[in-house]
Design a protein around this motif. Structure first.
Motif, mmCIF file in Angstrom:
data_model
loop_
_atom_site.group_PDB
_atom_site.id
_atom_site.type_symbol
_atom_site.label_atom_id
_atom_site.label_comp_id
_atom_site.label_asym_id
_atom_site.label_seq_id
_atom_site.Cartn_x
_atom_site.Cartn_y
_atom_site.Cartn_z
ATOM 1 N N TRP A 47 0.816 -1.391 0.224
ATOM 2 C CA TRP A 47 0.170 0.230 -0.147
ATOM 3 C C TRP A 47 0.999 0.972 -0.248
ATOM 4 O O TRP A 47 0.586 2.327 -0.407
ATOM 5 N N ILE A 48 1.928 1.104 0.049
ATOM 6 C CA ILE A 48 2.513 2.053 0.629
ATOM 7 C C ILE A 48 3.072 2.716 -1.250
ATOM 8 O O ILE A 48 3.229 4.166 -1.219
ATOM 9 N N ARG B 33 1.340 2.218 -3.173
ATOM 10 C CA ARG B 33 0.212 2.268 -4.673
ATOM 11 C C ARG B 33 0.079 4.074 -3.993
ATOM 12 O O ARG B 33 -0.108 4.694 -4.700
ATOM 13 N N GLY B 34 0.407 4.461 -2.729
ATOM 14 C CA GLY B 34 -0.120 5.498 -2.073
ATOM 15 C C GLY B 34 1.466 6.443 -3.400
ATOM 16 O O GLY B 34 0.712 8.004 -3.003
ATOM 17 N N ARG C 162 2.675 5.931 -5.514
ATOM 18 C CA ARG C 162 2.626 5.631 -7.402
ATOM 19 C C ARG C 162 1.670 7.081 -7.476
ATOM 20 O O ARG C 162 1.454 7.566 -8.340
ATOM 21 N N ALA C 163 0.640 7.168 -6.280
ATOM 22 C CA ALA C 163 -0.547 7.866 -6.912
ATOM 23 C C ALA C 163 0.177 9.367 -6.355
ATOM 24 O O ALA C 163 -0.820 10.315 -7.158
ATOM 25 N N ALA D 205 -4.897 12.042 -5.057
ATOM 26 C CA ALA D 205 -4.219 11.245 -3.926
ATOM 27 C C ALA D 205 -5.123 11.388 -2.949
ATOM 28 O O ALA D 205 -5.346 10.509 -2.002
ATOM 29 N N VAL E 111 -5.048 9.056 0.411
ATOM 30 C CA VAL E 111 -4.211 8.737 0.717
ATOM 31 C C VAL E 111 -3.840 10.061 1.437
ATOM 32 O O VAL E 111 -3.935 11.174 1.239
ATOM 33 N N LEU F 193 3.830 9.750 4.239
ATOM 34 C CA LEU F 193 3.774 9.133 3.342
ATOM 35 C C LEU F 193 5.338 9.786 2.308
ATOM 36 O O LEU F 193 5.884 8.624 2.476
#
Lengths: 316, 237
Positions: free
Chosen positions: A181-182, A184-185, A187-188, A196, A201, A206
């Motif tokens: 999830w880190i 993916r967050g 990259r968002a 994001a 997010v 993050l």
């Protein structure tokens, strides 16, 4: 467990086994002396990519974290006689704290302003080291490393194996970040920070985490360096070439995946080492510059993207 | 609990000496379909940014489910149930359509399997066939649908659709409207910001009109259409 994860773990086991066995089968220690530098850059490129590649925050301060790891490790070893693994661990913790601090001060700004702020970190840290006599100041300090343990035939081989373990740990961390999830967050965040944030997010938190992880890996890459060279000085510990390679290698290999920085570092660092031995060590930066220009112009997604596209075309 | 789900009280936003919004008082009822209209620069998007937490209001307060959320960060408001789509689609490039929906699911509490939830929302907006495609390959209509799907996947209480139909053909507008009507039927309050008047008129139970940052009129579709202030804003004296 996913098939790719099983393959990754198998790959790691093979690489680590080779790292412990090769020193006993390859006689010439020079290969391990050179291999150390290549693995050091694998670690640096991988650490840089956690923030620069996944989150898209271009950090020009990699040399600052690396230098901090170099000096902390040298200081702890010469002053307190701390064993090498503890020096490496301490460097990782210090790098993470430094990353958090840098992130807290700079992450509210973006783009070129962030890049300039991170460049400032190198100058600040180098100036601090210059003015601390306990760290040798501008003239540097000698570090006589520990005797290699019985499982390693010599100091070059020992340093190589230690650096290999660090590189493997760094790549494993980067892969975990990437597929979790880190990643993916992050990259968002890279794609659109507002979108994001509005998707739930916690972008600032993050990014701070990415700064801390990236800082930890970069500082860890510097920790065994005093034992490799037996001497540290600010000019080499905070060198421009480290900061430049930290950016160039992931860009050449590809920033989207953990494999990109590894590929870029293996390629560029190997060629640099060959150029150093056969042509001139001074040509390194020129070489990096030329390769970087070529990749930005002809393969902006890096080698991994190039392979990915070829594979895609072959499939279709 | 009152039937007001979202409430703005005296909200103002300034950029330097320029007052972009306010003061605005506005309530949204549970399950309501609210249309927001106004010319470019009238403060519609600034209003949305103040509601979603992208901007903090300089004055006034934003209440959600009777709770003051004026000082809560945007990602926490999203988790509470205020969701939005963007005027210009902002897909998470470098990810597949499915991954675009997994991002909010990683951070918002949703019962059951994340992937199943993402797949069912993608099916509800007609993107089932594009699940594994990179978001960069989507058409304009598909990007709009992806924006909506990403906003819906976390089970919001309020959805703000910021010009979700801009640049679409009549058939495509009908498709997006059908998605929004279906969503509203499930109990979600929808705020629609739109320049396509017939779509806002068809969709909204109540419409508010903004000009130069101020709310100048409120009413049903027919009341708004006949309001002299609104006519002046759109057609002049």
């Amino acid at each position: 467990m996913r098939k790719t994860s099983i393959l990754f773990i198998a790959g790691i086991v093979i690489v680590l086994a080779l790292g412990f066995l090769l020193p006993w089968t390859v006689r010439n220690p020079f290969y391990f002396f050179v291999g150390y530098v290549v693995l050091q850059y694998v670690t640096i490129a991988t650490g840089w990519n956690i923030l620069g590649g996944y989150a898209g925050y271009i950090n020009f301060g990699a040399a600052g974290f690396f230098g901090a790891g170099v000096y902390l490790s040298a200081f702890l070893f010469t002053t307190f006689g701390l064993p090498l693994p503890l020096c490496i661990l301490a460097a990782a913790v210090f790098g993470a704290v430094l990353g958090l601090l840098m992130g807290y001060l700079t992450l509210r700004i973006q783009g070129v302003y962030f890049a300039i702020a991170t460049l400032g970190l190198v100058v600040v840290l180098e100036t601090i080291v210059h003015n601390i006599s306990a760290l040798g100041g501008a003239s540097g300090m000698a570090v006589y490393g520990p005797r290699p343990p019985a499982w390693s035939p010599g100091p070059s081989q020992y340093n190589f194996t230690i650096m290999l373990v660090i590189a493997v740990a760094a790549v494993s961390l980067a892969r975990f970040v990437e597929i979790s999830w880190i990643g993916r967050g992050l990259r968002a965040v890279r794609a659109s920070e507002d979108a994001a944030e509005c998707s739930g997010v916690p972008t600032l938190r993050l990014k701070l985490l990415a700064c801390a992880l990236s800082g930890a890996v970069l500082a860890m890459a510097g920790a065994p360096y005093p034992f490799y060279t037996s001497f540290v000085e600010p000019v080499t510990a905070f060198s421009l070439i480290i900061g430049l390679n930290a950016i160039a290698m992931p860009l050449i290999g590809g920033t989207k995946s953990w494999a990109g920085p590894v590929l870029g570092a293996l390629l560029l660092a190997s060629v640099q080492q060959i150029a150093t031995v056969t042509i001139s060590s001074e040509l390194n930066i020129l070489f990096v510059g030329l390769v970087l220009i070529a990749f930005v112009a002809f393969a902006p997604g890096g080698l991994s993207d190039l392979f990915g596209r070829r594979q895609g075309r072959a499939k279709s | 609990m009152s039937d007001t789900i979202l409430s703005l009280k005296g909200v103002e936003k300034h950029f330097g000496s320029f007052r972009a919004l306010g003061p605005v008082d506005l309530d949204l009822r549970v399950g309501e379909r609210l249309g927001i209209i106004g010319p470019n620069g009238s403060g519609k998007t600034t209003l949305i940014n103040c509601i979603t937490g992208v901007y903090r209001p300089d004055k006034g307060s934003v209440h959600f489910q009777d709770r003051d959320i004026s000082h809560i960060e945007a990602h926490k408001r999203a988790r509470l149930g205020i969701s939005r789509s963007f005027q210009i689609p902002r897909p998470f490039t470098g990810m597949t359509v499915l991954e675009n929906l997994l991002v909010p699911l990683d951070y918002c509490q949703v019962d059951g399997s994340k992937e199943e939830r993402a797949r069912s929302v993608l099916a509800s907006v007609g993107l089932s066939g594009r699940i594994s495609d990179p978001s960069e390959k989507l058409t304009q209509l598909e990007l709009r649908k992806l924006e909506l799907a990403r906003a819906l996947v976390g089970n919001p209480e309020v959805l703000i659709a910021d010009e979700a139909m801009a640049g679409l053909s009549e058939e495509e507008i009908d498709e997006v409207l059908a998605i929004l009507f279906a969503l509203n039927k499930s109990g979600v309050a929808v705020i629609m910001i739109e320049h396509i008047m017939h779509a806002v008129m068809r969709f909204s139970e109540r419409i508010v009109c903004f000009e130069t940052g101020r709310l100048i009129a409120t009413g049903t579709s027919s009341e708004i259409a006949e309001n002299p202030l609104v006519q002046k804003v759109y057609f002049g004296e």
